[in-house]
Write a protein that holds these residues in place. Structure first.
Motif, PDB file in Angstrom:
ATOM      1  N   MET A   1       4.469  -8.063 -92.244  1.00 39.60           N
ATOM      2  CA  MET A   1       5.872  -8.496 -92.195  1.00 39.60           C
ATOM      3  C   MET A   1       6.628  -7.853 -91.030  1.00 39.60           C
ATOM      4  SD  MET A   1       6.152 -10.727 -94.480  1.00 39.60           S
ATOM      5  CE  MET A   1       7.910 -10.959 -94.376  1.00 39.60           C
ATOM      6  N   LYS A   2       6.200  -6.616 -90.675  1.00 42.95           N
ATOM      7  CA  LYS A   2       6.853  -5.958 -89.548  1.00 42.95           C
ATOM      8  C   LYS A   2       6.661  -6.752 -88.265  1.00 42.95           C
ATOM      9  CE  LYS A   2       6.592  -1.213 -91.293  1.00 42.95           C
ATOM     10  NZ  LYS A   2       6.041   0.148 -91.035  1.00 42.95           N
ATOM     11  N   LEU A   3       5.440  -7.303 -88.096  1.00 45.75           N
ATOM     12  CA  LEU A   3       5.152  -8.074 -86.892  1.00 45.75           C
ATOM     13  C   LEU A   3       6.008  -9.334 -86.834  1.00 45.75           C
ATOM     14  CD1 LEU A   3       3.464  -8.512 -84.362  1.00 45.75           C
ATOM     15  CD2 LEU A   3       1.721  -9.617 -85.776  1.00 45.75           C
ATOM     16  N   ILE A   4       6.187  -9.997 -87.988  1.00 47.05           N
ATOM     17  CA  ILE A   4       7.012 -11.209 -88.035  1.00 47.05           C
ATOM     18  C   ILE A   4       8.463 -10.875 -87.707  1.00 47.05           C
ATOM     19  CG2 ILE A   4       7.874 -13.049 -89.535  1.00 47.05           C
ATOM     20  CD1 ILE A   4       5.232 -12.943 -91.033  1.00 47.05           C
ATOM     21  N   GLY A   5       8.971  -9.773 -88.295  1.00 52.62           N
ATOM     22  CA  GLY A   5      10.339  -9.358 -87.991  1.00 52.62           C
ATOM     23  C   GLY A   5      10.522  -9.023 -86.524  1.00 52.62           C
ATOM     24  N   LYS A   6       9.516  -8.376 -85.936  1.00 46.80           N
ATOM     25  CA  LYS A   6       9.576  -8.042 -84.510  1.00 46.80           C
ATOM     26  C   LYS A   6       9.616  -9.311 -83.663  1.00 46.80           C
ATOM     27  CE  LYS A   6       6.979  -5.638 -80.896  1.00 46.80           C
ATOM     28  NZ  LYS A   6       5.736  -4.878 -80.583  1.00 46.80           N
ATOM     29  N   ARG A   7       8.813 -10.305 -84.059  1.00 44.44           N
ATOM     30  CA  ARG A   7       8.784 -11.563 -83.314  1.00 44.44           C
ATOM     31  C   ARG A   7      10.128 -12.287 -83.378  1.00 44.44           C
ATOM     32  NH1 ARG A   7       4.776 -11.294 -79.724  1.00 44.44           N
ATOM     33  NH2 ARG A   7       2.778 -10.820 -80.701  1.00 44.44           N
ATOM     34  N   ILE A   8      10.789 -12.218 -84.532  1.00 42.66           N
ATOM     35  CA  ILE A   8      12.092 -12.883 -84.678  1.00 42.66           C
ATOM     36  C   ILE A   8      13.126 -12.236 -83.770  1.00 42.66           C
ATOM     37  CG2 ILE A   8      13.988 -13.327 -86.275  1.00 42.66           C
ATOM     38  CD1 ILE A   8      11.904 -13.642 -88.498  1.00 42.66           C
ATOM     39  N   ILE A   9      13.122 -10.894 -83.732  1.00 45.69           N
ATOM     40  CA  ILE A   9      14.057 -10.184 -82.860  1.00 45.69           C
ATOM     41  C   ILE A   9      13.784 -10.520 -81.393  1.00 45.69           C
ATOM     42  CG2 ILE A   9      14.793  -7.906 -82.060  1.00 45.69           C
ATOM     43  CD1 ILE A   9      14.239  -6.872 -84.905  1.00 45.69           C
ATOM     44  N   GLU A  10      12.501 -10.538 -81.014  1.00 43.48           N
ATOM     45  CA  GLU A  10      12.138 -10.887 -79.640  1.00 43.48           C
ATOM     46  C   GLU A  10      12.569 -12.305 -79.303  1.00 43.48           C
ATOM     47  OE1 GLU A  10       7.955 -10.257 -79.459  1.00 43.48           O
ATOM     48  OE2 GLU A  10       8.108  -8.076 -79.210  1.00 43.48           O
ATOM     49  N   LEU A  11      12.447 -13.201 -80.280  1.00 40.16           N
ATOM     50  CA  LEU A  11      12.836 -14.593 -80.061  1.00 40.16           C
ATOM     51  C   LEU A  11      14.332 -14.708 -79.795  1.00 40.16           C
ATOM     52  CD1 LEU A  11      12.345 -17.661 -80.104  1.00 40.16           C
ATOM     53  CD2 LEU A  11      12.546 -17.573 -82.603  1.00 40.16           C
ATOM     54  N   LEU A  12      15.137 -13.997 -80.587  1.00 37.80           N
ATOM     55  CA  LEU A  12      16.590 -14.048 -80.402  1.00 37.80           C
ATOM     56  C   LEU A  12      16.997 -13.482 -79.044  1.00 37.80           C
ATOM     57  CD1 LEU A  12      17.797 -12.971 -83.966  1.00 37.80           C
ATOM     58  CD2 LEU A  12      17.839 -15.266 -82.968  1.00 37.80           C
ATOM     59  N   ILE A  13      16.386 -12.364 -78.651  1.00 36.90           N
ATOM     60  CA  ILE A  13      16.695 -11.772 -77.341  1.00 36.90           C
ATOM     61  C   ILE A  13      16.286 -12.725 -76.227  1.00 36.90           C
ATOM     62  CG2 ILE A  13      16.142  -9.879 -75.764  1.00 36.90           C
ATOM     63  CD1 ILE A  13      15.780  -8.089 -78.233  1.00 36.90           C
ATOM     64  N   PHE A  14      15.127 -13.327 -76.367  1.00 32.28           N
ATOM     65  CA  PHE A  14      14.637 -14.268 -75.360  1.00 32.28           C
ATOM     66  C   PHE A  14      15.574 -15.462 -75.219  1.00 32.28           C
ATOM     67  CE2 PHE A  14      12.260 -18.209 -74.611  1.00 32.28           C
ATOM     68  CZ  PHE A  14      11.766 -17.971 -73.333  1.00 32.28           C
ATOM     69  N   LEU A  15      16.038 -15.995 -76.346  1.00 32.25           N
ATOM     70  CA  LEU A  15      16.920 -17.165 -76.296  1.00 32.25           C
ATOM     71  C   LEU A  15      18.261 -16.829 -75.648  1.00 32.25           C
ATOM     72  CD1 LEU A  15      16.264 -18.853 -79.765  1.00 32.25           C
ATOM     73  CD2 LEU A  15      15.520 -19.643 -77.517  1.00 32.25           C
ATOM     74  N   VAL A  16      18.787 -15.633 -75.916  1.00 32.27           N
ATOM     75  CA  VAL A  16      20.052 -15.234 -75.286  1.00 32.27           C
ATOM     76  C   VAL A  16      19.879 -15.117 -73.778  1.00 32.27           C
ATOM     77  CG1 VAL A  16      21.745 -13.381 -75.085  1.00 32.27           C
ATOM     78  CG2 VAL A  16      20.969 -14.104 -77.343  1.00 32.27           C
ATOM     79  N   ILE A  17      18.792 -14.461 -73.346  1.00 29.09           N
ATOM     80  CA  ILE A  17      18.539 -14.319 -71.902  1.00 29.09           C
ATOM     81  C   ILE A  17      18.329 -15.685 -71.262  1.00 29.09           C
ATOM     82  CG2 ILE A  17      16.938 -13.401 -70.178  1.00 29.09           C
ATOM     83  CD1 ILE A  17      16.430 -11.051 -72.078  1.00 29.09           C
ATOM     84  N   LEU A  18      17.537 -16.539 -71.931  1.00 30.63           N
ATOM     85  CA  LEU A  18      17.273 -17.873 -71.395  1.00 30.63           C
ATOM     86  C   LEU A  18      18.547 -18.702 -71.335  1.00 30.63           C
ATOM     87  CD1 LEU A  18      15.082 -19.829 -70.406  1.00 30.63           C
ATOM     88  CD2 LEU A  18      14.779 -20.563 -72.781  1.00 30.63           C
ATOM     89  N   SER A  19      19.393 -18.585 -72.351  1.00 33.95           N
ATOM     90  CA  SER A  19      20.648 -19.344 -72.357  1.00 33.95           C
ATOM     91  C   SER A  19      21.549 -18.900 -71.219  1.00 33.95           C
ATOM     92  CB  SER A  19      21.366 -19.163 -73.699  1.00 33.95           C
ATOM     93  OG  SER A  19      21.869 -17.848 -73.850  1.00 33.95           O
TER      94      SER A  19
END
Length: 313
Positions: A1-19
Motif C-alpha cells: 500500500m505504501k508503494l501505491i500511496g507513493k505513486r499517487i503523490i508522484e502522479l499529483l506532483i507530475f500533473l501539477v508540473i505538466l499543467s
C-alpha cells in the motif's frame, strides 16, 4: 500500500508540473486565439470586439492569475471549453478517446501476432533460416517510417486491390490498415527484444537446473525462460502503450481516423488552447498510470525484484 500511496503523490506532483508547463507553453505559442475565433483575417471586426472577447476569456489578467484559476478548475475536473465548439474539453476528449483506444488495442494485437511468434522462433532456432528471416523483417520494420508504410498500404489494399477502406471509422475493416501500420512498425522492436530476452533466459542457471531435474523443454520454456524474459518486455510495453495512446496523431490524420490525435491536430490548427492543454494532461495521466501499473506488475512477473529489496507494498 505504501508503494501505491507513493505513486499517487508522484502522479499529483507530475500533473501539477505538466499543467504549469503546458499552460506557459500555450501562452508563449505564436498566434492569437482571439483573432482566430473572430476570424480577423476573413471578417472585419473592431478592436473593441477583440478586447471584449479577451476580457471575457480572462486574457487581460496577469498570467499567474490565469494559471491559478485554470489549475483550480482542473482539480475540479474542469478543463474548460473549446474556443471553437464551445463544448467542454473533457467531453470532447472522452468522445474521441474510445476510437483511439480501439486503434491502440488493435495495433497491439497486430504487434503481438507478428512479434511473439517470430521473436520466439528466432530465439529457439538461433542462427537458422527462421532467425535470419525474423531479423530481416525486424530490420525492414525499423527502417520504414510509419507514415510511408501507411501510404504503401493505402496504395496497395485500398487503391489497387480495393479490399479495405482507407479512411474513416464505423466497421472493423476501417481499423485494419491503421492498426497494421502501427503494429508492424512496433513489432520490429519487440522481435529483437523477445529474441534477446529469451536467449538470455535460456542461459540462466535455473534453466540448467530445471533440465537436470528432467523437466520438459516446453515447460522450461514457458514457465522459466519466457517468464524471465517478460520483465524487459513489460518495461518497453508500458512505454509503447503510452506512446501509442499519444502518438497515433500522424496515422489518424493519414487515415482520416476520428480519434483523439486528429482532434488535437485540428485544435493546433485553430489555436484552440484549452483542447491542446487538455490533451497534454489527458495523455500525461494515462502514461503515468500505465507505467505505474507496469511497475506494480513486476512483483508478479519477477518476484526476485521484490525479494532482493524487500517487500515494497
Amino acid at each position: 500500500m505504501k508503494l501505491i500511496g507513493k505513486r499517487i503523490i508522484e502522479l499529483l506532483i507530475f500533473l501539477v508540473i505538466l499543467s504549469f508547463l503546458s499552460f506557459v507553453l500555450m501562452k508563449l505559442a505564436p498566434g492569437d486565439p482571439v483573432k482566430q475565433m473572430l476570424r480577423v483575417d476573413d471578417v472585419a471586426v473592431s478592436e473593441e470586439q477583440i478586447n471584449s472577447l479577451r476580457t471575457e476569456l480572462g486574457f487581460n489578467e496577469p498570467v499567474y492569475i490565469q494559471y491559478v484559476k485554470w489549475l483550480k478548475r482542473f482539480f475540479q475536473f474542469d478543463l474548460g471549453s473549446s474556443y471553437m465548439t464551445k463544448e467542454p474539453v473533457i467531453d470532447e476528449l472522452a468522445e474521441k478517446f474510445p476510437a483511439t483506444l480501439r486503434l491502440t488495442a488493435a495495433s497491439l494485437v497486430v504487434m503481438l501476432l507478428i512479434a511473439v511468434p517470430l521473436g520466439t522462433l528466432s530465439a529457439l532456432y538461433s542462427n537458422k533460416w527462421i532467425d535470419y528471416l525474423s531479423r530481416s523483417i525486424s530490420l525492414i520494420g525499423a527502417s520504414i517510417p510509419s507514415f510511408w508504410l501507411g501510404l504503401l498500404f493505402i496504395q496497395l489494399f485500398s487503391v489497387r486491390l480495393q479490399w479495405l477502406p482507407s479512411m474513416g471509422t464505423g466497421t472493423a475493416a476501417h481499423l485494419v490498415l491503421p492498426s497494421l501500420t502501427l503494429g508492424f512498425a512496433m513489432s520490429a522492436v519487440y522481435m529483437r527484444m523477445i529474441r534477446a530476452s529469451l536467449l538470455e533466459g535460456l542461459k540462466q542457471d535455473f534453466v540448467r537446473s530445471a533440465r537436470a531435474r528432467g523437466i520438459s523443454e516446453s515447460r522450461i520454456f514457458i514457465f522459466h525462460a519466457f517468464r524471465y524474459s517478460l520483465t524487459p518486455i513489460l518495461t518497453i510495453l508500458g512505454t509503447s502503450l503510452g506512446s501509442l495512446l499519444g502518438g497515433t496523431v500522424i496515422i489518424e490524420v493519414l487515415f482520416a481516423y476520428p480519434g483523439i490525435g486528429k482532434l488535437v491536430i485540428d485544435a493546433i490548427m485553430n489555436r484552440d488552447y484549452p483542447v491542446i492543454q487538455g490533451y497534454i494532461l489527458w495523455m500525461g495521466l494515462f502514461v503515468v498510470l500505465i507505467n505505474s501499473f507496469v511497475d506494480l506488475s513486476y512483483k508478479y512477473v519477477n518476484p526476485q525484484l521484490y525479494v532482493k529489496g524487500g517487500d515494497k507494498t
